[in-house]
Scaffold this motif. Structure first.
Motif, PDB file in Angstrom:
ATOM      1  N   GLU A 236      -3.831   6.351 -13.729  1.00 12.19           N
ATOM      2  CA  GLU A 236      -4.742   5.428 -13.045  1.00 12.19           C
ATOM      3  C   GLU A 236      -3.955   4.263 -12.456  1.00 12.19           C
ATOM      4  OE1 GLU A 236      -8.345   2.415 -14.244  1.00 12.19           O
ATOM      5  OE2 GLU A 236      -8.042   4.205 -15.458  1.00 12.19           O
ATOM      6  N   LEU A 237      -4.271   3.920 -11.215  1.00 12.21           N
ATOM      7  CA  LEU A 237      -3.610   2.794 -10.561  1.00 12.21           C
ATOM      8  C   LEU A 237      -4.236   1.489 -11.009  1.00 12.21           C
ATOM      9  CD1 LEU A 237      -3.218   4.025  -6.877  1.00 12.21           C
ATOM     10  CD2 LEU A 237      -1.444   3.726  -8.575  1.00 12.21           C
ATOM     11  N   VAL A 238      -3.406   0.532 -11.319  1.00 16.39           N
ATOM     12  CA  VAL A 238      -3.882  -0.792 -11.693  1.00 16.39           C
ATOM     13  C   VAL A 238      -4.088  -1.586 -10.404  1.00 16.39           C
ATOM     14  CG1 VAL A 238      -3.306  -2.920 -12.918  1.00 16.39           C
ATOM     15  CG2 VAL A 238      -2.640  -0.702 -13.870  1.00 16.39           C
ATOM     16  N   ARG A 239      -5.249  -2.162 -10.260  1.00 13.69           N
ATOM     17  CA  ARG A 239      -5.550  -2.965  -9.076  1.00 13.69           C
ATOM     18  C   ARG A 239      -5.044  -4.382  -9.290  1.00 13.69           C
ATOM     19  NH1 ARG A 239      -5.340  -0.726  -4.794  1.00 13.69           N
ATOM     20  NH2 ARG A 239      -7.049   0.493  -4.021  1.00 13.69           N
ATOM     21  N   GLU A 240      -4.304  -4.861  -8.307  1.00 18.00           N
ATOM     22  CA  GLU A 240      -3.799  -6.223  -8.373  1.00 18.00           C
ATOM     23  C   GLU A 240      -4.799  -7.171  -7.745  1.00 18.00           C
ATOM     24  OE1 GLU A 240       0.109  -6.819  -6.868  1.00 18.00           O
ATOM     25  OE2 GLU A 240       0.710  -4.808  -7.456  1.00 18.00           O
ATOM     26  N   SER A 241      -4.878  -8.356  -8.305  1.00 14.24           N
ATOM     27  CA  SER A 241      -5.738  -9.364  -7.694  1.00 14.24           C
ATOM     28  C   SER A 241      -4.969 -10.073  -6.589  1.00 14.24           C
ATOM     29  CB  SER A 241      -6.195 -10.378  -8.742  1.00 14.24           C
ATOM     30  OG  SER A 241      -5.079 -11.052  -9.273  1.00 14.24           O
ATOM     31  N   VAL A 242      -5.653 -10.383  -5.530  1.00 14.94           N
ATOM     32  CA  VAL A 242      -5.048 -11.085  -4.409  1.00 14.94           C
ATOM     33  C   VAL A 242      -5.236 -12.580  -4.636  1.00 14.94           C
ATOM     34  CG1 VAL A 242      -5.138 -11.417  -1.917  1.00 14.94           C
ATOM     35  CG2 VAL A 242      -5.537  -9.153  -2.885  1.00 14.94           C
ATOM     36  N   ALA A 243      -4.224 -13.341  -4.300  1.00 15.32           N
ATOM     37  CA  ALA A 243      -4.295 -14.791  -4.486  1.00 15.32           C
ATOM     38  C   ALA A 243      -3.736 -15.465  -3.235  1.00 15.32           C
ATOM     39  CB  ALA A 243      -3.495 -15.207  -5.714  1.00 15.32           C
TER      40      ALA A 243
ATOM     41  N   GLU B  50       0.828  -1.217   0.000  1.00 16.93           N
ATOM     42  CA  GLU B  50       0.000   0.000   0.000  1.00 16.93           C
ATOM     43  C   GLU B  50       0.855   1.257   0.000  1.00 16.93           C
ATOM     44  OE1 GLU B  50      -3.250   0.678  -0.462  1.00 16.93           O
ATOM     45  OE2 GLU B  50      -3.394  -1.435  -0.981  1.00 16.93           O
ATOM     46  N   ASP B  51       1.964   1.229   0.736  1.00 18.31           N
ATOM     47  CA  ASP B  51       2.829   2.413   0.777  1.00 18.31           C
ATOM     48  C   ASP B  51       3.442   2.688  -0.599  1.00 18.31           C
ATOM     49  OD1 ASP B  51       4.321   0.085   1.079  1.00 18.31           O
ATOM     50  OD2 ASP B  51       5.888   1.064   2.240  1.00 18.31           O
ATOM     51  N   ILE B  52       3.744   1.662  -1.357  1.00 25.86           N
ATOM     52  CA  ILE B  52       4.283   1.839  -2.707  1.00 25.86           C
ATOM     53  C   ILE B  52       3.217   2.438  -3.615  1.00 25.86           C
ATOM     54  CG2 ILE B  52       5.146   0.620  -4.753  1.00 25.86           C
ATOM     55  CD1 ILE B  52       6.500  -1.341  -2.761  1.00 25.86           C
ATOM     56  N   ARG B  53       1.992   1.927  -3.500  1.00 16.72           N
ATOM     57  CA  ARG B  53       0.896   2.476  -4.313  1.00 16.72           C
ATOM     58  C   ARG B  53       0.635   3.943  -3.969  1.00 16.72           C
ATOM     59  NH1 ARG B  53      -1.439  -2.616  -3.001  1.00 16.72           N
ATOM     60  NH2 ARG B  53      -1.247  -4.012  -4.765  1.00 16.72           N
ATOM     61  N   ALA B  54       0.669   4.274  -2.675  1.00 18.35           N
ATOM     62  CA  ALA B  54       0.435   5.662  -2.248  1.00 18.35           C
ATOM     63  C   ALA B  54       1.522   6.581  -2.790  1.00 18.35           C
ATOM     64  CB  ALA B  54       0.372   5.729  -0.726  1.00 18.35           C
ATOM     65  N   HIS B  55       2.768   6.132  -2.735  1.00 18.13           N
ATOM     66  CA  HIS B  55       3.883   6.927  -3.269  1.00 18.13           C
ATOM     67  C   HIS B  55       3.712   7.133  -4.781  1.00 18.13           C
ATOM     68  CE1 HIS B  55       7.924   8.491  -3.718  1.00 18.13           C
ATOM     69  NE2 HIS B  55       8.098   7.653  -4.729  1.00 18.13           N
ATOM     70  N   TYR B  56       3.345   6.078  -5.492  1.00 15.72           N
ATOM     71  CA  TYR B  56       3.126   6.164  -6.937  1.00 15.72           C
ATOM     72  C   TYR B  56       2.011   7.168  -7.250  1.00 15.72           C
ATOM     73  CZ  TYR B  56       2.307   4.725 -11.776  1.00 15.72           C
ATOM     74  OH  TYR B  56       2.154   4.721 -13.131  1.00 15.72           O
ATOM     75  N   ALA B  57       0.920   7.105  -6.468  1.00 15.52           N
ATOM     76  CA  ALA B  57      -0.213   8.011  -6.688  1.00 15.52           C
ATOM     77  C   ALA B  57       0.196   9.462  -6.463  1.00 15.52           C
ATOM     78  CB  ALA B  57      -1.367   7.641  -5.772  1.00 15.52           C
ATOM     79  N   LEU B  58       1.065   9.718  -5.491  1.00 13.36           N
ATOM     80  CA  LEU B  58       1.542  11.076  -5.244  1.00 13.36           C
ATOM     81  C   LEU B  58       2.484  11.553  -6.346  1.00 13.36           C
ATOM     82  CD1 LEU B  58       2.205  10.965  -1.402  1.00 13.36           C
ATOM     83  CD2 LEU B  58       0.437  12.276  -2.597  1.00 13.36           C
ATOM     84  N   LYS B  59       3.318  10.666  -6.808  1.00 16.72           N
ATOM     85  CA  LYS B  59       4.306  11.033  -7.822  1.00 16.72           C
ATOM     86  C   LYS B  59       3.662  11.224  -9.203  1.00 16.72           C
ATOM     87  CE  LYS B  59       8.876   9.984  -9.462  1.00 16.72           C
ATOM     88  NZ  LYS B  59      10.124   9.355  -9.188  1.00 16.72           N
TER      89      LYS B  59
END
Length: 168
Positions: free
Chosen positions: A16-23, A2-11
């Protein structure tokens, strides 16, 4: 993650963020397709040149466990053979260490080989000693220089080892 996604969203606020599927993590028997990733994990965890291809010939259903996340090998546990129940390798991919993967793989190896003693060597300063103790492994021997020929001279791992046994 989540912290990586948040950093990417700020940068990159306009992207658009790609949602990963959980497995789930699955535990399977070693097959030839897994070998390149297994060899990579073993190289990173131990030393280069490890080849476990011969494990495919020794009843892999009883002697091997591979942890998978989707199509990524994230751990492996390998016995020498179901006859000689010596754990040659137990390793988890970097970044997955605290997910209890080694615990589950060790449980499966023990469960697949009932009524057999299981042995292994572990470096004297390896934190995996705690895992083996939780399963009931006991030190039988202290071996000076066991890893001398394998470890890099700069390695922090002790070249000495304990020989452990789980009596059953």
């Amino acid at each position: 993650m989540e912290d990586i996604r948040a950093h990417y969203a700020l940068k990159f606020p306009g992207r658009e963020l790609v949602r990963e599927s959980v497995a789930p993590i699955t535990y399977v028997t070693l097959i030839a397709e897994h070998l390149p990733q297994v060899h990579d994990i073993l190289r990173c965890s131990f030393w280069s040149g490890i080849d476990v291809s011969d494990s495919l010939q020794h009843v892999p259903e009883r002697a091997t466990i591979v942890a998978m996340y989707k199509r990524l090998v994230i751990g492996c546990a390998i016995l020498r053979s179901p006859v000689d129940t010596y754990i040659t390798y137990l390793a988890v991919r970097a970044g997955w260490e605290n997910a209890q993967i080694a615990t589950v793989m060790l449980f499966h190896l023990i469960d697949r080989n009932p009524n057999k003693d299981i042995t292994l060597h572990v470096s004297t300063n390896n934190p995996a000693m705690l895992l083996y103790n939780r399963f009931g492994f006991k030190a039988e021997e202290f071996v000076v220089g066991f890893y001398e020929d394998y470890l890099d001279p700069q390695s922090r791992m002790s070249k000495n080892a304990f020989r452990l046994r789980l009596r059953r």
